[in-house]
Design a protein around this motif. Sequence first.
Motif, PDB file in Angstrom:
ATOM      1  N   LEU A 188       0.844  -1.196   0.000  1.00 46.38           N
ATOM      2  CA  LEU A 188       0.000   0.000   0.000  1.00 46.38           C
ATOM      3  C   LEU A 188       0.880   1.248   0.000  1.00 46.38           C
ATOM      4  O   LEU A 188       0.601   2.221  -0.706  1.00 46.38           O
ATOM      5  N   LEU A 229      -8.332   6.193  -0.438  1.00 44.85           N
ATOM      6  CA  LEU A 229      -7.916   5.290   0.641  1.00 44.85           C
ATOM      7  C   LEU A 229      -9.082   5.220   1.616  1.00 44.85           C
ATOM      8  O   LEU A 229      -9.415   6.215   2.267  1.00 44.85           O
ATOM      9  N   MET A 230      -9.715   4.063   1.698  1.00 43.35           N
ATOM     10  CA  MET A 230     -10.977   3.938   2.416  1.00 43.35           C
ATOM     11  C   MET A 230     -10.834   4.093   3.932  1.00 43.35           C
ATOM     12  O   MET A 230     -11.780   4.474   4.606  1.00 43.35           O
ATOM     13  N   ALA A 231      -9.690   3.786   4.462  1.00 41.36           N
ATOM     14  CA  ALA A 231      -9.446   3.974   5.897  1.00 41.36           C
ATOM     15  C   ALA A 231      -7.948   4.040   6.100  1.00 41.36           C
ATOM     16  O   ALA A 231      -7.178   3.397   5.395  1.00 41.36           O
ATOM     17  N   ARG A 232      -7.537   4.850   7.065  1.00 44.13           N
ATOM     18  CA  ARG A 232      -6.107   5.022   7.295  1.00 44.13           C
ATOM     19  C   ARG A 232      -5.776   4.750   8.747  1.00 44.13           C
ATOM     20  O   ARG A 232      -6.585   4.984   9.655  1.00 44.13           O
ATOM     21  N   TRP A 252      -8.326   2.349  12.784  1.00 44.02           N
ATOM     22  CA  TRP A 252      -8.312   2.905  11.430  1.00 44.02           C
ATOM     23  C   TRP A 252      -9.560   3.764  11.234  1.00 44.02           C
ATOM     24  O   TRP A 252     -10.693   3.315  11.461  1.00 44.02           O
ATOM     25  N   ASP A 283     -12.089   6.261   8.791  1.00 40.18           N
ATOM     26  CA  ASP A 283     -12.451   6.426   7.385  1.00 40.18           C
ATOM     27  C   ASP A 283     -12.754   7.879   7.024  1.00 40.18           C
ATOM     28  O   ASP A 283     -13.125   8.177   5.883  1.00 40.18           O
ATOM     29  N   TYR A 317      -5.661  -4.717   5.140  1.00 40.48           N
ATOM     30  CA  TYR A 317      -4.782  -4.003   4.214  1.00 40.48           C
ATOM     31  C   TYR A 317      -4.872  -4.564   2.794  1.00 40.48           C
ATOM     32  O   TYR A 317      -4.733  -3.824   1.822  1.00 40.48           O
ATOM     33  N   LEU A 340      -7.889  -2.783   1.514  1.00 35.21           N
ATOM     34  CA  LEU A 340      -7.589  -1.373   1.272  1.00 35.21           C
ATOM     35  C   LEU A 340      -6.722  -1.201   0.021  1.00 35.21           C
ATOM     36  O   LEU A 340      -6.942  -0.285  -0.782  1.00 35.21           O
ATOM     37  N   TYR A 368      -7.801   0.738  -3.285  1.00 37.28           N
ATOM     38  CA  TYR A 368      -6.943   1.875  -3.659  1.00 37.28           C
ATOM     39  C   TYR A 368      -6.502   1.763  -5.112  1.00 37.28           C
ATOM     40  O   TYR A 368      -6.531   2.737  -5.865  1.00 37.28           O
ATOM     41  N   LEU A 376     -15.034  -2.383  -0.560  1.00 38.26           N
ATOM     42  CA  LEU A 376     -13.975  -3.155   0.085  1.00 38.26           C
ATOM     43  C   LEU A 376     -14.335  -4.639   0.121  1.00 38.26           C
ATOM     44  O   LEU A 376     -15.462  -5.003   0.486  1.00 38.26           O
TER      45      LEU A 376
END
Length: 319
Positions: free
Chosen positions: A8, A57-60, A93, A95, A135, A138, A142, A149
């Motif tokens: 990622l 990026l759906m969640a960090r 994480w 969103d 991940y 994600l 991405y 997802l």
Amino acid sequence: MHSPIRLLNEAGVTFHAPATASEISAAEIQIGQPLPDDLRNLYLDHNGEEGSEEPVLMARLQSLEELIEACRVSDEFWEDECPFFRHRFLPVWADGGGNYFVVFVQGEERGLIGRINHDWPYFIEPHYRDANGLYAALLDAYRRDDFDLMRDYTGDSGMGQQERQVFDAHLATYNPALDAPIREYHGAFLLTLCPLGREQELLPLLRDDGLAVFTSRLLVRRKCHWALPALTDAAREHAPNSSIVFNLLNAITDLDAPNTGEALVKLARDFPVTLSVHYLIEALQRHGFRVERPQNAQQARIRVETEPDGWLVLAWADS
């Protein structure tokens, strides 16, 4: 860190500098519990990630500072709403929309990754076996620049020994006498991790206001024709709640069990007076019954050959 977490970063997501062991220890003191080893190693690799919108990026991963604040807000909320939830998971994480992917840190589900939605704060479904699963999803989204997802748990497959143990633990703990938020918490695990062939153990959830609709959808998806009587009983029981009844009647017709027509007619004959029959008439129509609703009339006629004059009359107005 292993792939797909590293992939990622290589795909373009910015990772912040690693956290130190002392920073992690200080964060654990403020959070009130130690971080799981996998999460600790993640922060030793990088202390958070930057969000991005193109590609999305759906969640960090939040920084330790952000995690501390999220845990503080979460603890205050649960202390007021339902203390049972305190320290059961970590909102790791974010969103960007007030929702989180969480790491479960208690019970048989320890280590699984779930998602908490601010619209359904108690129904916290497990989505992934571990951070690598999250991940991978994600990274895939991405690369596709998509909001959809993948999940490890689809509700029908991917159940291993741990998942069965989690299911059994929540089945043993679920009790209709529990507070509604706690029932919804257990229900999220039961409905997500139910092994194939054990759907009958979920029937008590049809009586639960917060879980009846989710349960009916699972039974339909798995084509559990034997559940038709339980679904019609649930429609009677939830008659005062039009939203639940609407969804249950949809489930009954979508299930399309061999005796659906007979079950709908029986339901029509003794449908509770606490609700108008609008939704029931629509269900009968969906199943192929002929319905006549004269303009401005306060009743509808259903063509049923077994009735004495060939018609079943239902009151149209609310009671």
